[in-house]
Write a protein that holds these residues in place. Structure first.
Motif, PDB file in Angstrom:
ATOM      1  N   LEU A   1       0.842  -1.249   0.193  1.00  0.00           N
ATOM      2  CA  LEU A   1       0.191   0.040   0.042  1.00  0.00           C
ATOM      3  C   LEU A   1       0.749   1.269  -0.067  1.00  0.00           C
ATOM      4  O   LEU A   1       0.629   2.348  -0.731  1.00  0.00           O
ATOM      5  N   LEU A   2       1.907   1.432   0.942  1.00  0.00           N
ATOM      6  CA  LEU A   2       2.762   2.527   0.860  1.00  0.00           C
ATOM      7  C   LEU A   2       3.510   2.696  -0.503  1.00  0.00           C
ATOM      8  O   LEU A   2       3.706   3.695  -0.919  1.00  0.00           O
ATOM      9  N   MET A   3       4.017   1.494  -1.058  1.00  0.00           N
ATOM     10  CA  MET A   3       4.608   1.772  -2.330  1.00  0.00           C
ATOM     11  C   MET A   3       3.659   2.329  -3.270  1.00  0.00           C
ATOM     12  O   MET A   3       4.038   3.105  -4.336  1.00  0.00           O
ATOM     13  N   ALA A   4       2.687   1.811  -3.395  1.00  0.00           N
ATOM     14  CA  ALA A   4       1.481   2.453  -4.473  1.00  0.00           C
ATOM     15  C   ALA A   4       1.121   3.741  -4.001  1.00  0.00           C
ATOM     16  O   ALA A   4       0.954   4.566  -4.979  1.00  0.00           O
ATOM     17  N   ALA A   5       1.283   4.169  -2.799  1.00  0.00           N
ATOM     18  CA  ALA A   5       0.805   5.668  -2.541  1.00  0.00           C
ATOM     19  C   ALA A   5       2.061   6.555  -2.970  1.00  0.00           C
ATOM     20  O   ALA A   5       1.859   7.380  -3.612  1.00  0.00           O
ATOM     21  N   PHE A   6       3.264   6.017  -2.852  1.00  0.00           N
ATOM     22  CA  PHE A   6       4.347   6.801  -3.168  1.00  0.00           C
ATOM     23  C   PHE A   6       4.618   6.899  -4.779  1.00  0.00           C
ATOM     24  O   PHE A   6       4.791   7.868  -5.436  1.00  0.00           O
ATOM     25  N   GLY A   7       3.969   5.720  -5.542  1.00  0.00           N
ATOM     26  CA  GLY A   7       4.019   5.721  -6.914  1.00  0.00           C
ATOM     27  C   GLY A   7       2.993   6.935  -7.504  1.00  0.00           C
ATOM     28  O   GLY A   7       3.179   7.449  -8.327  1.00  0.00           O
ATOM     29  N   ILE A   8       1.918   6.892  -6.778  1.00  0.00           N
ATOM     30  CA  ILE A   8       0.919   7.894  -7.158  1.00  0.00           C
ATOM     31  C   ILE A   8       1.287   9.397  -6.856  1.00  0.00           C
ATOM     32  O   ILE A   8       1.207  10.209  -7.949  1.00  0.00           O
ATOM     33  N   ILE A   9       2.087   9.581  -5.726  1.00  0.00           N
ATOM     34  CA  ILE A   9       2.532  10.820  -5.569  1.00  0.00           C
ATOM     35  C   ILE A   9       3.754  11.038  -6.408  1.00  0.00           C
ATOM     36  O   ILE A   9       3.839  12.230  -6.966  1.00  0.00           O
ATOM     37  N   ALA A  10       4.519  10.175  -6.877  1.00  0.00           N
ATOM     38  CA  ALA A  10       5.654  10.245  -7.825  1.00  0.00           C
ATOM     39  C   ALA A  10       5.012  10.884  -9.290  1.00  0.00           C
ATOM     40  O   ALA A  10       5.569  11.809  -9.854  1.00  0.00           O
TER      41      ALA A  10
END
Length: 119
Positions: free
Chosen positions: A66-75
């Motif tokens: 979930l954290l990696m998906a959130a960071f990907g969206i933010i990026a």
């Protein structure tokens, strides 16, 4: 194809274990019935002992995903905003002043053989 015993071990592995036990001097008549039971008990014991760690690992994996998906969206969002701003910064000086219809200016040359440009 290798047949599997009730414990899930291939027959070849069980045979190797039986040979090792016989070389160690173990009673083969007892080990033939005790081995599958002991292996089943060991397997159940390991499942019981490792249950909380397995659940914790699954929870950690889910939160990391979930954290990696959130960071990907933010990026992606910050990259898009950065690209838009950089494009605006580059193109803003090129925009024409009000009242001008062309980017070309009339210039007069002082070179003898060149015509005047008046685009």
């Amino acid at each position: 194809m290798i047949k599997k015993m009730k414990t899930g071990l291939p027959a070849a592995v069980a045979s190797v274990i039986m040979i090792i036990l016989s070389l160690a001097g173990a009673d083969m008549s007892m080990s033939k019935t005790a081995l599958p039971d002991d292996l089943s008990a060991l397997s159940d014991s390991q499942i019981t002992r490792n249950g909380p760690e397995t659940e914790a690992a699954a929870d950690t994996y889910a939160s990391a995903r979930l954290l990696m998906a959130a960071f990907g969206i933010i990026a992606l969002i910050s990259g898009g905003i950065s690209a838009f701003l950089v494009t605006r910064i580059i193109t803003r000086p090129v925009d024409l002043p009000k009242g001008r219809t062309s980017r070309h200016q009339k210039t007069k040359t002082k070179d003898a053989g060149l015509p005047e440009s008046g685009h």
